[in-house]
Write a protein that holds these residues in place. Structure first.
Motif, mmCIF file in Angstrom:
data_model
loop_
_atom_site.group_PDB
_atom_site.id
_atom_site.type_symbol
_atom_site.label_atom_id
_atom_site.label_comp_id
_atom_site.label_asym_id
_atom_site.label_seq_id
_atom_site.Cartn_x
_atom_site.Cartn_y
_atom_site.Cartn_z
ATOM 1 N N ILE A 29 0.864 -1.188 0.000
ATOM 2 C CA ILE A 29 0.000 0.000 0.000
ATOM 3 C C ILE A 29 0.898 1.235 0.000
ATOM 4 C CG2 ILE A 29 -1.865 1.204 1.216
ATOM 5 C CD1 ILE A 29 -2.305 -1.446 2.817
ATOM 6 N N GLY A 30 0.678 2.133 -0.962
ATOM 7 C CA GLY A 30 1.461 3.367 -1.000
ATOM 8 C C GLY A 30 2.815 3.248 -1.693
ATOM 9 N N CYS A 31 3.065 2.142 -2.402
ATOM 10 C CA CYS A 31 4.391 1.959 -3.026
ATOM 11 C C CYS A 31 4.544 2.748 -4.325
ATOM 12 C CB CYS A 31 4.667 0.481 -3.291
ATOM 13 S SG CYS A 31 3.590 -0.178 -4.569
ATOM 14 N N PRO A 156 8.563 -0.273 4.209
ATOM 15 C CA PRO A 156 7.307 0.060 4.895
ATOM 16 C C PRO A 156 7.270 1.526 5.350
ATOM 17 C CG PRO A 156 8.099 -2.079 5.613
ATOM 18 C CD PRO A 156 9.165 -1.509 4.735
ATOM 19 N N LYS A 157 8.443 2.070 5.698
ATOM 20 C CA LYS A 157 8.494 3.471 6.143
ATOM 21 C C LYS A 157 8.105 4.421 5.005
ATOM 22 C CE LYS A 157 9.697 6.836 9.032
ATOM 23 N NZ LYS A 157 8.919 7.865 8.357
ATOM 24 N N THR A 158 8.645 4.178 3.814
ATOM 25 C CA THR A 158 8.261 4.996 2.650
ATOM 26 C C THR A 158 6.756 4.904 2.430
ATOM 27 O OG1 THR A 158 10.376 4.512 1.573
ATOM 28 C CG2 THR A 158 8.611 5.287 0.157
ATOM 29 N N GLU A 177 3.326 -2.027 11.548
ATOM 30 C CA GLU A 177 3.466 -3.496 11.610
ATOM 31 C C GLU A 177 2.670 -4.166 10.480
ATOM 32 O OE1 GLU A 177 2.416 -1.663 14.297
ATOM 33 O OE2 GLU A 177 4.355 -1.655 15.342
ATOM 34 N N TYR A 178 1.517 -3.600 10.167
ATOM 35 C CA TYR A 178 0.673 -4.139 9.092
ATOM 36 C C TYR A 178 1.413 -3.993 7.753
ATOM 37 C CZ TYR A 178 -3.833 -5.000 6.675
ATOM 38 O OH TYR A 178 -4.862 -5.511 5.910
ATOM 39 N N LEU A 179 2.028 -2.816 7.556
ATOM 40 C CA LEU A 179 2.788 -2.578 6.319
ATOM 41 C C LEU A 179 4.020 -3.467 6.261
ATOM 42 C CD1 LEU A 179 2.552 1.313 6.231
ATOM 43 C CD2 LEU A 179 1.263 -0.315 4.839
ATOM 44 N N GLN A 180 4.629 -3.684 7.432
ATOM 45 C CA GLN A 180 5.810 -4.552 7.487
ATOM 46 C C GLN A 180 5.444 -5.986 7.096
ATOM 47 O OE1 GLN A 180 9.243 -3.633 8.388
ATOM 48 N NE2 GLN A 180 9.479 -5.617 7.376
ATOM 49 N N SER A 181 4.346 -6.508 7.631
ATOM 50 C CA SER A 181 4.034 -7.909 7.305
ATOM 51 C C SER A 181 3.545 -8.050 5.863
ATOM 52 C CB SER A 181 3.077 -8.544 8.310
ATOM 53 O OG SER A 181 1.957 -7.754 8.486
ATOM 54 N N THR A 207 11.193 1.923 -5.388
ATOM 55 C CA THR A 207 10.492 3.220 -5.421
ATOM 56 C C THR A 207 10.686 4.027 -4.126
ATOM 57 O OG1 THR A 207 8.435 2.124 -4.763
ATOM 58 C CG2 THR A 207 8.734 2.523 -7.108
ATOM 59 N N ASP A 208 11.802 3.778 -3.448
ATOM 60 C CA ASP A 208 12.154 4.597 -2.277
ATOM 61 C C ASP A 208 12.823 5.882 -2.748
ATOM 62 O OD1 ASP A 208 11.489 3.011 0.064
ATOM 63 O OD2 ASP A 208 12.979 1.596 -0.681
#
Ligand code: DCP
Length: 230
Positions: A29-31, A156-158, A177-181, A207-208
């Motif tokens: 999500i958001g990549c 996940p931070k991006t 955590e949701y984005l990490q998994s 895409t960072d």
């Protein structure tokens, strides 16, 4: 309010006759998938099929995306079954253009999103079982072929920063955590090729980076994405 759940008009729709060269863009999500699709929709001979988020937000007036984020235990089955339906629809769509570019696929819905909900104890096992049965049936009986996956890889931070910046209200409570998994499941599937089979070759674009740099990276890969079928 009276709700009508029958759709008599689609009873005998023909199945697609020939296989169209299909590229699926995948990622967290958001990549940056929307940016990718907007960039490639200008290309000659490409038809873009975005994820129908608007449909998910209005199923006979119900916002299933919001319901899932508010109470996943209760609503993720409803949401993910509807996602599955809209994805089958996209996989089976004909295109007048040479290349069909689709946002995500039935594969990532099952291997990343449903898998994540279940493993994070956000989906009851019985719901997971039912969705998996549906998925298996579709995989065996429907055309869901993909010729190339473009994986937009971002930390996940991006993704979290971009989710905050775009401020879609349903997603504001999504924890890191949701984005990490979700990230780990994409990596396991598309990079380490663990557990779930990858249906086709995978092209990875990181895409960072900022928007300008993202366009540069897309441009660099343009030919290998669009000319592979030649
Ligand atoms: N979603 C989900 N399960 C799926 C597919 C999507 O829970 N099987 C959710 C994740 C997002 C929302 O739906 O909250 C929209 O998904 P995307 O991340 O695909 O869409 P974006 O527009 O956010 O993509 P991007 O930011 O990469 O442009």
């Amino acid at each position: 309010r009276e709700r009508n759940y029958d759709n008599v008009q689609t009873a005998s729709r023909p199945k697609p006759s020939k296989k169209k060269y299909t590229v699926a863009v995948e990622g967290n999500i958001g990549c940056g998938k929307s940016t990718f699709l907007n960039y490639f929709k200008k290309a000659h001979n490409v038809e873009v099929f975005p994820e129908p988020v608007d449909k998910w937000k209005d199923v006979h007036g119900f916002n299933t995306l919001e319901k899932m984020y508010n109470d996943a235990q209760r609503w993720s089955l409803a949401f993910q079954s509807f996602v599955q339906l809209t994805m089958v629809d996209i996989h089976s769509k004909e295109s007048e253009h040479g290349i069909k570019l689709i946002e995500r696929s039935l594969y990532s819905a099952r291997y990343c999103f449903v898998e994540n909900l279940y493993r994070s104890n956000l989906m009851p096992e019985v719901d997971y079982a039912v969705l998996s049965e549906f998925y298996n049936w579709i995989q065996e009986n429907q055309d869901m072929h993909v010729d190339l996956i473009v994986y937009l890889q971002a930390t996940p931070k991006t993704c979290q920063d971009r989710i905050r910046a775009r401020n879609r209200h349903e997603e504001q409570s999504v924890p890191i955590e949701y984005l990490q998994s979700l990230h780990d499941l994409h990596e396991d599937w598309l990079i380490h090729q663990k557990k779930f089979k990858v249906p086709c070759p995978v092209l990875v674009i990181n895409t960072d980076c900022d928007l300008q740099e993202m366009y540069k990276r897309f441009d660099k890969q343009k030919d290998s994405i669009l000319l592979r079928n030649k």
